[in-house]
Design an enzyme around this catalytic site. Structure first.
Site, PDB file in Angstrom:
ATOM      1  N   GLY A   8      -7.148   5.688   5.313  1.00 55.22           N
ATOM      2  CA  GLY A   8      -6.391   6.433   4.311  1.00 55.22           C
ATOM      3  C   GLY A   8      -5.402   7.413   4.903  1.00 55.22           C
ATOM      4  O   GLY A   8      -5.666   8.022   5.944  1.00 55.22           O
ATOM      5  N   SER A  59       0.833  -1.201   0.000  1.00 53.56           N
ATOM      6  CA  SER A  59       0.000   0.000   0.000  1.00 53.56           C
ATOM      7  C   SER A  59       0.873   1.260   0.000  1.00 53.56           C
ATOM      8  O   SER A  59       1.548   1.551   0.990  1.00 53.56           O
ATOM      9  CB  SER A  59      -0.924   0.000   1.221  1.00 53.56           C
ATOM     10  OG  SER A  59      -1.478   1.268   1.440  1.00 53.56           O
TER      11      SER A  59
END
Length: 194
Positions: free
Chosen positions: A182, A13
């Site tokens: 996030g 990620s």
């Protein structure tokens, strides 16, 4: 009351990398401790029927620009890895080994740097061994450990525990029971700690 951030992440990620670069500063400013929670993002996606942004061309084009925008904003080095997407199963198993051996900070540094600064293919075992050795780990020890059934099961269990808590992607951060998803939500993480 002790303030903590539970940080769920995977080296695949890019947003986890960016968030990771900012956690130390948030910790210093708020007095919060960070609890690192390595997971397998692919397992999370499977459990939640989620998909990577790379599978949607228009979204991926936007994400690439937004990630660069944030890297510039944070003033951190970043290069889109030419091997992306790559498998992180072995690297994430290694993270659990490192955590159990009180070496997770150095391991995170090595893996995030390899993936998002140096552009290494973490799915290739010889590359992973080189990254480990260069970072001062005994690659033979780590590579042996990640084949152990207990370590494999630990990653499955950690990923299942994350989805049971409501994690659907990475990075995911909890302050108490509040989920923040996030790297672009770090401002809210910090506000929740104040």
């Amino acid at each position: 009351m002790t303030k903590t951030i539970d940080f769920y992440y995977d080296y695949i990620s890019i947003a986890s990398y960016l968030a990771w670069t900012q956690l130390e500063g948030i910790s210093k400013r708020t007095g919060a401790s960070v609890h690192y929670k390595p997971i397998l993002l692919g397992g999370v996606f499977n459990a939640c029927n989620n998909i990577s942004p790379i599978t949607i061309p228009a979204k991926w084009a936007w994400v690439k620009k937004d990630i660069q925008r944030y890297a510039d904003h944070y003033g951190v080095p970043y290069h889109l890895n030419s091997h992306f997407p790559f498998s992180t199963v072995n690297a994430m198993r290694g993270a659990l080994w490192a955590q159990a051996n009180d070496q997770l900070d150095a391991y995170n540094q090595a893996m995030f740097t390899a993936a998002w600064i140096d552009g290494k293919d973490l799915s290739a075992k010889p590359v992973l061994e080189e990254v480990l050795n260069s970072a001062g780990f005994d690659a033979a020890v780590v590579m042996d450990a990640i084949t152990l059934p207990d370590v494999k099961t630990a990653l499955i269990d950690a990923t299942q525990a994350a989805t049971a808590r409501g994690v659907f992607g990475a990075p995911s951060m909890f302050v108490g029971d509040e989920l923040f998803f996030g790297q672009d939500r770090l401002e809210w993480v910090e506000k929740a700690l104040c």
